[in-house]
Design a protein around this motif. Sequence first.
Motif, PDB file in Angstrom:
ATOM      1  N   TRP A  26      20.194  18.377  12.425  1.00  0.00           N
ATOM      2  CA  TRP A  26      18.980  18.750  13.138  1.00  0.00           C
ATOM      3  C   TRP A  26      18.537  20.178  12.859  1.00  0.00           C
ATOM      4  O   TRP A  26      19.352  21.055  12.577  1.00  0.00           O
ATOM      5  CB  TRP A  26      19.197  18.598  14.655  1.00  0.00           C
ATOM      6  N   ARG A  27      17.226  20.395  12.978  1.00  0.00           N
ATOM      7  CA  ARG A  27      16.683  21.756  13.015  1.00  0.00           C
ATOM      8  C   ARG A  27      16.984  22.338  14.396  1.00  0.00           C
ATOM      9  O   ARG A  27      17.527  21.673  15.260  1.00  0.00           O
ATOM     10  CB  ARG A  27      15.159  21.723  12.838  1.00  0.00           C
TER      11      ARG A  27
ATOM     12  N   ALA B 274      16.837  18.050   9.943  1.00  0.00           N
ATOM     13  CA  ALA B 274      16.948  19.257   9.119  1.00  0.00           C
ATOM     14  C   ALA B 274      16.341  19.052   7.733  1.00  0.00           C
ATOM     15  O   ALA B 274      16.182  17.919   7.257  1.00  0.00           O
ATOM     16  CB  ALA B 274      18.420  19.649   8.998  1.00  0.00           C
ATOM     17  N   GLU B 275      16.029  20.160   7.074  1.00  0.00           N
ATOM     18  CA  GLU B 275      15.389  20.122   5.767  1.00  0.00           C
ATOM     19  C   GLU B 275      16.248  19.443   4.709  1.00  0.00           C
ATOM     20  O   GLU B 275      15.727  18.843   3.772  1.00  0.00           O
ATOM     21  CB  GLU B 275      15.057  21.547   5.313  1.00  0.00           C
ATOM     22  N   HIS B 276      17.576  19.572   4.826  1.00  0.00           N
ATOM     23  CA  HIS B 276      18.437  18.985   3.806  1.00  0.00           C
ATOM     24  C   HIS B 276      18.560  17.468   3.940  1.00  0.00           C
ATOM     25  O   HIS B 276      19.121  16.824   3.061  1.00  0.00           O
ATOM     26  CB  HIS B 276      19.834  19.631   3.836  1.00  0.00           C
TER      27      HIS B 276
ATOM     28  N   THR C  80      13.875  13.348   2.340  1.00  0.00           N
ATOM     29  CA  THR C  80      12.515  13.156   2.839  1.00  0.00           C
ATOM     30  C   THR C  80      12.276  11.708   3.261  1.00  0.00           C
ATOM     31  O   THR C  80      11.631  11.449   4.282  1.00  0.00           O
ATOM     32  CB  THR C  80      11.489  13.555   1.760  1.00  0.00           C
TER      33      THR C  80
ATOM     34  N   ARG D 140      13.713  11.214   6.673  1.00  0.00           N
ATOM     35  CA  ARG D 140      12.952  11.907   7.713  1.00  0.00           C
ATOM     36  C   ARG D 140      11.658  11.168   8.039  1.00  0.00           C
ATOM     37  O   ARG D 140      11.320  10.947   9.195  1.00  0.00           O
ATOM     38  CB  ARG D 140      12.661  13.344   7.284  1.00  0.00           C
ATOM     39  N   ARG D 141      10.922  10.788   7.007  1.00  0.00           N
ATOM     40  CA  ARG D 141       9.658  10.078   7.233  1.00  0.00           C
ATOM     41  C   ARG D 141       9.899   8.672   7.761  1.00  0.00           C
ATOM     42  O   ARG D 141       9.170   8.183   8.624  1.00  0.00           O
ATOM     43  CB  ARG D 141       8.850  10.035   5.936  1.00  0.00           C
TER      44      ARG D 141
ATOM     45  N   ARG E  66      27.113  13.354   2.437  1.00  0.00           N
ATOM     46  CA  ARG E  66      26.647  14.735   2.399  1.00  0.00           C
ATOM     47  C   ARG E  66      27.750  15.736   2.075  1.00  0.00           C
ATOM     48  O   ARG E  66      27.551  16.630   1.249  1.00  0.00           O
ATOM     49  CB  ARG E  66      25.991  15.097   3.747  1.00  0.00           C
TER      50      ARG E  66
END
Length: 212
Positions: free
Chosen positions: A76-77, A134-136, A139, A142-143, A194
Amino acid sequence: MAQFFVIHWIAESAWARTYSWAGNNISDLGNAHCALQPDPEPRYICSPEHGLMNVSFAVLGVLFVVGAALTGGALWRRGRAPALARLLLAGAGVGFGLAGLAPADVNENQHVVGALFVMAGGNIGLVVAGFGLAEHVPTLLRRGTSLLGATAITAFGLFLSHRYLGLGMGGMERVAALPLLLWALAVGVFGLIRPAGRLEEVMPTERVSSAG
């Protein structure tokens, strides 16, 4: 999370009458008594492995709560959206626990509350999670998270309004409930691969340092 699908298969296979993904609710597998259930669609329910199924619901709930609490920066961010998403996903875990502790034919009110925590709160959590990962995180994941949540919320509304679009009562309920579990499986797989990816990123740097 995979245990749920394994136990689901075991429980449905134990039915003397054929269990239907289109005609039966997921909760039917956890009903404690054999009886004709008139609502929301008439069907006969008799689940010999209801105890096992309810344990699976409870275990699933614990896993969701623990996962929401412990993933932290690995997934998470920082900010309000991730915090809200994690709270709603933990709430879905509580919902699974309530459903497992209170079969629909034993304590319907508590069971319904649990279902709302899962299919309303949990799916809203998925929509929010798409903006809080989180950015890592890839995509696509996330989407896809927000898309799964929006699809499940829509299906839940159709399920409540008895509009099944040819999928049957059980089929529409699954469109409302399973995206949350599939997302959790996808996140679990990401969590497993990861660390290996991070190791590959670190090793070249270490080799360069050694060579210098």
